[in-house]
Design a protein around this motif. Structure first.
Motif, PDB file in Angstrom:
ATOM      1  N   ASN A  82      26.460  15.392   1.193  1.00  0.00           N
ATOM      2  CA  ASN A  82      26.076  17.226  -0.232  1.00  0.00           C
ATOM      3  C   ASN A  82      27.089  17.077  -0.595  1.00  0.00           C
ATOM      4  N   ASP A 104      28.194  21.215  -0.761  1.00  0.00           N
ATOM      5  CA  ASP A 104      28.042  22.421  -0.026  1.00  0.00           C
ATOM      6  C   ASP A 104      29.582  21.955   0.217  1.00  0.00           C
ATOM      7  N   GLU A 148      27.781  25.198  -2.549  1.00  0.00           N
ATOM      8  CA  GLU A 148      28.055  26.633  -1.788  1.00  0.00           C
ATOM      9  C   GLU A 148      29.295  26.398  -0.520  1.00  0.00           C
ATOM     10  N   ASN A 149      29.494  27.544  -0.289  1.00  0.00           N
ATOM     11  CA  ASN A 149      30.366  27.203   0.655  1.00  0.00           C
ATOM     12  C   ASN A 149      31.567  26.978   0.078  1.00  0.00           C
ATOM     13  N   TYR A 150      32.416  26.880  -1.343  1.00  0.00           N
ATOM     14  CA  TYR A 150      33.092  26.058  -1.712  1.00  0.00           C
ATOM     15  C   TYR A 150      34.315  27.095  -1.920  1.00  0.00           C
ATOM     16  N   LYS A 189      31.303  35.546   0.120  1.00  0.00           N
ATOM     17  CA  LYS A 189      29.823  35.358   0.088  1.00  0.00           C
ATOM     18  C   LYS A 189      29.270  35.248  -1.033  1.00  0.00           C
ATOM     19  N   ASN A 190      28.332  34.302  -1.869  1.00  0.00           N
ATOM     20  CA  ASN A 190      27.447  34.792  -3.303  1.00  0.00           C
ATOM     21  C   ASN A 190      28.390  35.064  -4.666  1.00  0.00           C
ATOM     22  N   THR A 197      29.963  34.337  -7.984  1.00  0.00           N
ATOM     23  CA  THR A 197      30.386  33.497  -8.405  1.00  0.00           C
ATOM     24  C   THR A 197      31.462  33.612  -9.269  1.00  0.00           C
TER      25      THR A 197
END
Length: 778
Positions: free
Chosen positions: A685, A688, A735-737, A768-769, A771
């Motif tokens: 993936n 992620d 995700e989780n970058y 978290k979350n 951008t």
């Protein structure tokens, strides 16, 4: 083919008839038909003699102009012809004046001068090339008629492409025959001949003939490219575009875009080698040895001797060596491997399939109706006739049976030595035209079997021979190279040349096929091979597992295999763009930096995508020299070594010495490289746990990247903008970058992330979350 004796005289027996003027013409909605006598017509009596050449100028799609020249036109269609994609809805603009006719296709146009015949091709207002007085010609010789064209070359104009050629990268001064041959990588012969070239002036020429096309590139006439074919007509296309990458994109839109290989295929492939002795125990020892040494291995390939000697191809495992192939394959696949097996389209007369194929007409025949045979490769072998629909189904059925056993892909070897004398095809095809075209049908049949069974996104070949359109069936490897530094260099030249010819992906036999490399060469070639699009350890008479060379070879293969796996979010993004646009993943420097004249002749380094520069080490002492362009479009000119973080000014030559764990792997300024969280497999993936490495941002110019999933779908978008000392990062779909700002030691005010120490720069871990992250560089 040469027709002249110097610039002024013709060779003995040669007469050239060139269009002298446009005597009559017809303008249609999509084309212009020209009638051109070969002498100036001063009185009506001169119209009673020929030749009268007929030219059709048209455009199959935007920015492509087609020129078709004919002498006698009452010829029946002859199979084969290349499969081309035309835009039926496209209508070029045609404007006529008293002296000229202009056909415009997008920004590409041709100006036809009526009185003193000439064709001048433009992109916008820039002259690309020209066919002037005496350059196009219908030619009679003692060997029969030919048709030629000569197109002008400007001062400093360099020619590239014409397939996978191992001679000098710039083709100026070379005579090149488009004729597939099995000549290794150390000669002027080529397995993959493509009648398409591009120049650093920014256009391409595609000659639409599957038979032998002879090119004289600044050779017979040193200020022109000449191409000729036997017969009564010549058809070619002038391909325009805004830069060389768009030219290649337009060409592949016409002839076919490279398919997207599956992500797993980018991992390391290991083979049994060719003439070595092996059985399941040997294979397992290799596979287990790689695992024990923590070397990521993704594909295992069984070369020719998986079948019994003298019986290639019978598509059956040699039961004396492999008594239980189905369970053997299961055991290997339980270790996380894909399985590839070697095939070709030749059937030895000792194979139990030979009589069946001959009786049913599945083999190329002689004029007397018997199967065509020879001893070159397999004794008494015949060659499958892929113009026969039933033969295609029969051949495919053998592959389906292997897939049922667990085989995932095929190495489609050979396909070059195809007969032209006393050869008869099922559908009446011209054997001369079939010589090059044969490989297209062969690989198409195999590729379509894999598509049928696994889906388009899982289909992949490992093919040696190719022609126009074969780029649709990746991947291709460079053929039989020898274990020398010089052969490593010629292999790279061949790959870069092929990628200038519409092919997107390319591989080679790491450390050389013939002989056995010295440990130093093995290690240098491994680094290069694992930074090619596809990577395979393969040889002829000795095994290629690294521990047979030395223990450091194990470290080198492990390090670069893991590096490649970690780079897969970036590499697969490049591959997806290649499939979408036709721009190759592995690029010559001139393709990426067309305006930098220092790149014209560079063939010992390349771009892997648009952001990574690779300079393999070709010397035993580890010294390497390479060039870093200075991109005028970038505010910053500092390149960064991805491995060491060393920054180097662009527009300079670098002279360095590297140990075996290193090479110049340089990142272009204003780039974002997506690095994955898995260094043990290439397919995972990519969205992620991605780490975004941001390099040398330019003021007020956004650096961007797209992260794709393994289906080739764009899912993540990344943008970084620097305004003075303020940087804003916008990230969506990941995700989780995390982000590493390379070469930045300290930042001040920070919004939207926390900091973590990192030896490469400052690491940002977004909340978290979140951008968007912004910060101030101190």
């Amino acid at each position: 083919m040469k027709f002249t004796d110097g610039f002024w005289l013709k060779r003995k027996g040669v007469t050239v008839f060139s269009p002298a003027e446009v005597r009559d013409y017809v303008i249609n909605e999509k084309s212009v038909i020209l009638y051109a006598p070969v002498v100036k017509i001063n009185h009506r009596g001169q119209t009673l003699q020929g030749p009268l050449l007929t030219l059709e100028i048209s455009s199959p799609s935007c920015d492509i102009i087609k020129v078709k020249s004919q002498h006698y036109i009452a010829k029946l269609p002859v199979y084969p012809t290349f499969e081309l994609n035309s835009d039926d809805a496209f209508v070029p603009e045609i404007v006529e004046s008293e002296d000229e006719i202009v056909l415009k296709s997008g920004n590409t146009s041709v100006t036809i001068v009526k009185k003193d015949f000439s064709l001048s091709f433009y992109y916008g207002d820039k002259l690309l090339t020209k066919s002037g007085n005496g350059q196009m010609g219908y030619i009679t010789t003692d060997d029969g008629p030919h048709f030629r064209e000569q197109l002008d070359l400007a001062v400093g104009e360099c020619v590239y492409g014409l397939g996978e050629r191992f001679s000098a990268f710039v083709k100026n001064g070379q005579s090149v025959d488009i004729w597939n041959e099995d000549g290794g990588t150390s000669s002027e012969q080529s397995y993959k001949n493509i009648p398409f070239y591009v120049t650093n002036k920014g256009y391409g020429i595609y000659v639409n003939h599957p038979e032998k096309v002879s090119f004289e590139v600044a050779s017979e006439a040193v200020s022109r490219v000449q191409f000729s074919v036997p017969g009564e007509k010549l058809e070619y296309f002038v391909v325009g575009g805004n830069g060389l990458k768009e030219v290649i994109s337009n060409y592949t839109a016409l002839t076919g875009r490279p398919s997207l290989p599956p992500a797993w295929s980018f991992g390391l492939w290991l083979t049994t080698s060719f003439t070595t002795n092996y059985d399941e125990a040997t294979v397992s020892s290799f596979v287990d040895g790689m695992a024990e040494r923590d070397i990521p291995l993704r594909v295992f390939h069984f070369d020719c001797f998986w079948m019994k000697e003298y019986e290639w191809c019978n598509f059956e495992w040699d039961n004396e060596v492999f008594p239980d192939p189905v369970n053997m394959i299961k055991r290997l696949k339980q270790k996380g491997l894909k399985i590839c097996v070697w095939i070709n389209s030749y059937i030895s007369q000792k194979s139990k399939l030979f009589d069946e194929a001959a009786e049913k007409g599945y083999l190329i025949k002689q004029t007397n109706g018997e199967a065509w045979q020879w001893d070159l490769w397999q004794p008494g072998m015949g060659i499958v006739d892929f113009t026969n629909t039933e033969a295609c189904k029969w051949f495919a059925s053998k592959l389906h049976a292997l897939i049922d056993m667990g085989v995932d892909c095929f190495k489609t070897d050979f396909g070059e030595r195809i007969p032209v004398i006393n050869a008869v095809y099922s559908n009446g095809a011209d054997p001369v035209k079939m010589h090059n075209y044969y490989t297209y049908l062969y690989n198409k049949v195999v590729y379509e079997v894999l598509e049928e069974r696994f889906g388009k996104k899982e289909a992949i070949l490992f093919a040696r021979s190719a022609t126009v359109g074969s780029q649709k069936f990746p991947v291709h490897w460079g053929g039989d190279c020898v274990s020398k530094y010089e052969s490593m260099g010629e292999s790279l030249r061949g790959g870069l040349s092929l990628c200038m010819s519409g092919f997107g992906f390319w591989s080679h036999d790491i450390s050389g096929f013939e002989n056995t490399a010295s440990p130093d060469l093995y290690k240098r070639w491994s680094a290069f091979g694992l930074l090619s699009t596809h990577s395979r350890l393969h040889g002829s008479s000795s095994y290629r597992v690294p521990w047979l060379f030395d223990e450091e070879s194990v470290d080198v293969v492990r390090y670069f295999s893991k590096l490649k796996c970690s780079l897969m979010p970036y590499l697969y993004g490049v591959a997806t763009e290649t499939a979408n646009t036709g721009v190759p993943a592995m690029r010559s420097m001139i393709l990426e930096f067309t305006k930098d004249r220092a790149c014209d002749y560079l063939d010992t380094q390349y771009m892997l995508g648009d952001s990574l520069l690779v300079a393999p080490v070709f010397r035993p002492d580890g010294t390497v020299d390479y060039y870093l362009p200075k991109d005028p479009s970038k505010g910053s000119s500092l390149w960064t070594n991805f491995l060491t973080n060393k920054r180097v000014e662009g527009g300079t030559w670098q002279y360095e010495t590297h140990d075996f764990m290193s090479l110049p792997l340089m990142v272009r300024p204003n780039s974002i490289i997506s690095v994955g969280n898995n260094e043990n497999v290439p397919d995972y993936n990519y969205l992620d746990g991605t780490v975004l490495h941001v390099f040398e941002l330019s003021d007020f110019e956004a650096a961007t990247t797209i992260v794709y999933d393994m289906e080739g779908e764009a899912k993540g978008t990344v943008k970084a903008v620097k305004e003075g000392n303020k940087v804003t990062l916008s990230v969506n779909g990941l995700e989780n970058y995390s982000v590493i700002m390379r070469n930045i030691e300290k930042i001040g005010e920070l919004n939207g992330a926390i900091l973590e120490e990192n030896k490469l720069g400052v690491k940002l871990i977004p909340q978290k979350n979140n951008t968007e992250v912004s910060f101030i560089i101190l």
